[in-house]
Design an enzyme around this catalytic site. Structure first.
Site, PDB file in Angstrom:
ATOM      1  N   LYS A  67       0.724  -1.071   0.151  1.00 15.82           N
ATOM      2  CA  LYS A  67       0.091   0.186  -0.010  1.00 15.82           C
ATOM      3  C   LYS A  67       0.889   1.265   0.019  1.00 15.82           C
ATOM      4  O   LYS A  67       1.976   1.236   0.830  1.00 15.82           O
ATOM      5  CB  LYS A  67      -0.895  -0.126   1.095  1.00 15.82           C
ATOM      6  CG  LYS A  67      -1.829   1.156   1.531  1.00 15.82           C
ATOM      7  CD  LYS A  67      -2.983   0.592   2.685  1.00 15.82           C
ATOM      8  CE  LYS A  67      -2.318   1.155   4.068  1.00 15.82           C
ATOM      9  NZ  LYS A  67      -1.648   2.661   4.200  1.00 15.82           N
ATOM     10  N   LYS A 103       5.257   1.852  -3.536  1.00 18.12           N
ATOM     11  CA  LYS A 103       5.224   3.066  -4.031  1.00 18.12           C
ATOM     12  C   LYS A 103       5.309   3.250  -5.517  1.00 18.12           C
ATOM     13  O   LYS A 103       5.756   2.020  -6.144  1.00 18.12           O
ATOM     14  CB  LYS A 103       6.576   4.134  -3.582  1.00 18.12           C
ATOM     15  CG  LYS A 103       6.315   5.275  -3.460  1.00 18.12           C
ATOM     16  CD  LYS A 103       5.574   5.746  -2.349  1.00 18.12           C
ATOM     17  CE  LYS A 103       5.666   7.361  -2.077  1.00 18.12           C
ATOM     18  NZ  LYS A 103       4.879   7.686  -0.593  1.00 18.12           N
TER      19      LYS A 103
END
Ligand code: NAD
Length: 412
Positions: A67, A103
């Protein structure tokens, strides 16, 4: 150090050494689990073709689905994305968030795109990377993206899957399932940690003098909460300049001024000062909330504050930190102080999965409890290892949690 990813690995090595983390865990953590790299050809409004490089890195999913943010900046490179994904892994573990770190982003300057091109690029990013949804990979916003970009990405994702899946993309607007409190989360979390750390050194926040570098999303919210608590914000800087007032700056007026002019410079009832002297200001609390490595060998000896709370990522260089700790300056590190938005993003996913959307009060009280727990755990671990560095305490905690998950999974 050759690049930002090497720097991340050296921090890992140091925390692993102090925390005596299993060598096998350390070995796994030296490389990301998955790297996606794609070229995105985009037909521009004038009919020409531009080809954009895009990345998504999943660092480790030992603690849960990967995430975090999506950065659109002109100088993006893979090492930067790897380092950021790694830091998010640590930040999630520190914050007690059941997620791994990821990311992604596009090497592009959104300011040079038309609205139509920007929307097409956001949608193409989702088509090219095909994130696998809320149980695997949840992209959120970062520099160069925001609510609107994430709304387009969610819409593209749902158009492809054929389902409404609000938990698949974070940082979307509340009308599409985004969380309340997302914008203020980092500043609010920072203020929560700051209040606790100040209490521990018998520094009453309501009488403290504070200097803040950076007056954007993080710095301005932290300033507003400190002002409301009665603290005197004696100096504020941004990229264009700095202002001071020994009696305390009127923060609501400064926020209005920045909204109108785009800078803190020339705000009423303040005097302009050299922005490079922001950390030398006579005050008890410093909040670097702009960019990395700003407290360094060149200015560390000018600092007279008792408490530094890191809004920005990596604002203090390792050598400067050693000098500050030797002077008994208390430092609340970035991975705790600015993890409020990561916590609220995790709540956003929870709300999307349950279809139960919380009010602002609920979001804030849960977030404050979570961030205080992270802070207290890091302080306790630093005490356990008899070290002054809360940063090392936080890293050791994160590595222990990841190690425990890897062990139960049978990876080591
Ligand atoms: P922002 O873009 O809203 O504001 C940044 C501020 O810093 C602006 O006032 C800008 O003028 C100032 N600034 C930039 N370069 C500067 C310089 N060299 N000297 C002085 N001031 C300078 O950004 P933000 O969202 O407030 O984020 C600030 C920092 O916090 C960044 O490092 C970001 O990565 C980090 N961070 C932000 C969040 C978040 O939720 N926004 C979460 C975690 C970490």
């Amino acid at each position: 150090m050759s690049n930002v990813f090497d720097t991340a690995l050296s921090t890992l090595k140091e925390a692993g050494r102090i925390g005596k983390i299993d060598e096998r865990v350390m070995k796994i953590l030296t490389t990301p689990k998955r790297i996606q790299q794609v070229s995105i050809p985009l037909k521009m409004d004038d009919g020409t073709i531009e080809v954009f490089q895009a990345f998504r890195v999943h660092y480790t999913d030992a603690l849960g689905p990967c995430k975090d943010g999506t950065r659109f900046v002109p100088d993006l490179n893979l090492d930067e994305v790897k380092a950021l994904a790694f830091f998010m892994t640590i930040k999630h573990a520190v914050g007690g968030i059941p997620a791994g770190g990821a990311k992604g982003g596009v090497k592009a300057d959104p300011r040079k795109l038309t609205q139509n091109e920007y929307e097409k690029l956001c949608r193409a990013f989702i088509r090219a990377l095909q994130p696998k949804g809320e149980w695997v990979d949840i992209p959120g916003a970062d520099i160069g993206t925001g609510e609107q970009a994430m709304a387009w990405m969610l819409d593209e994702y749902e158009q492809i899957s054929g389902y409404h899946q609000p938990a698949a993309i974070n940082d979307k607007p509340p009308i599409l399932g985004g969380s309340q409190g997302g914008w203020d989360a980092t500043g609010t979390g920072l203020f929560t940690c700051l209040s606790q750390a100040a209490k521990e050194i018998d520094l009453p926040v309501q009488r403290a003098r504070v200097a803040i570098q950076g007056f954007g999303q993080v710095g301005s919210i932290a300033a507003k909460l400190l002002y409301q608590a009665g603290a005197k914000i004696v100096a504020v800087s941004d990229i264009d300049g700095a202002v001071q007032n020994e009696e305390g700056i009127n923060i609501p007026a400064l926020i209005d001024h920045v909204e109108k002019t785009g800078t803190v410079k020339d705000a009423v009832d303040t005097i302009d000062m050299d922005k490079d002297r922001i950390f030398a200001v006579d005050c008890e609390i410093l909040i670097p909330a702009a960019v990395q490595s700003v407290i360094n060998a060149g200015n560390v000896m000018d600092i007279n504050a008792k408490l530094i709370v890191e809004g920005a990522n990596g604002p203090i260089t390792p050598d400067a930190e050693k000098k500050l700790l030797a002077k008994k300056v208390k430092i609340v590190p970035d991975i705790i102080a600015n993890c409020g938005s990561a916590i609220v993003c995790s709540f956003e996913r929870t709300q999307g999965l349950t279809d139960d959307y919380w009010d602002l009060e609920t979001v804030n009280s849960k977030m404050k409890a979570r961030i205080l727990k992270a802070y207290n755990e890091a302080v306790a671990t630093a005490e356990e290892y008899e070290i002054d560095s809360i940063r090392s305490g936080a890293w050791i905690n994160a590595l222990r949690k990841i190690a425990q998950a890897m062990k139960f999974r049978g990876w080591i």
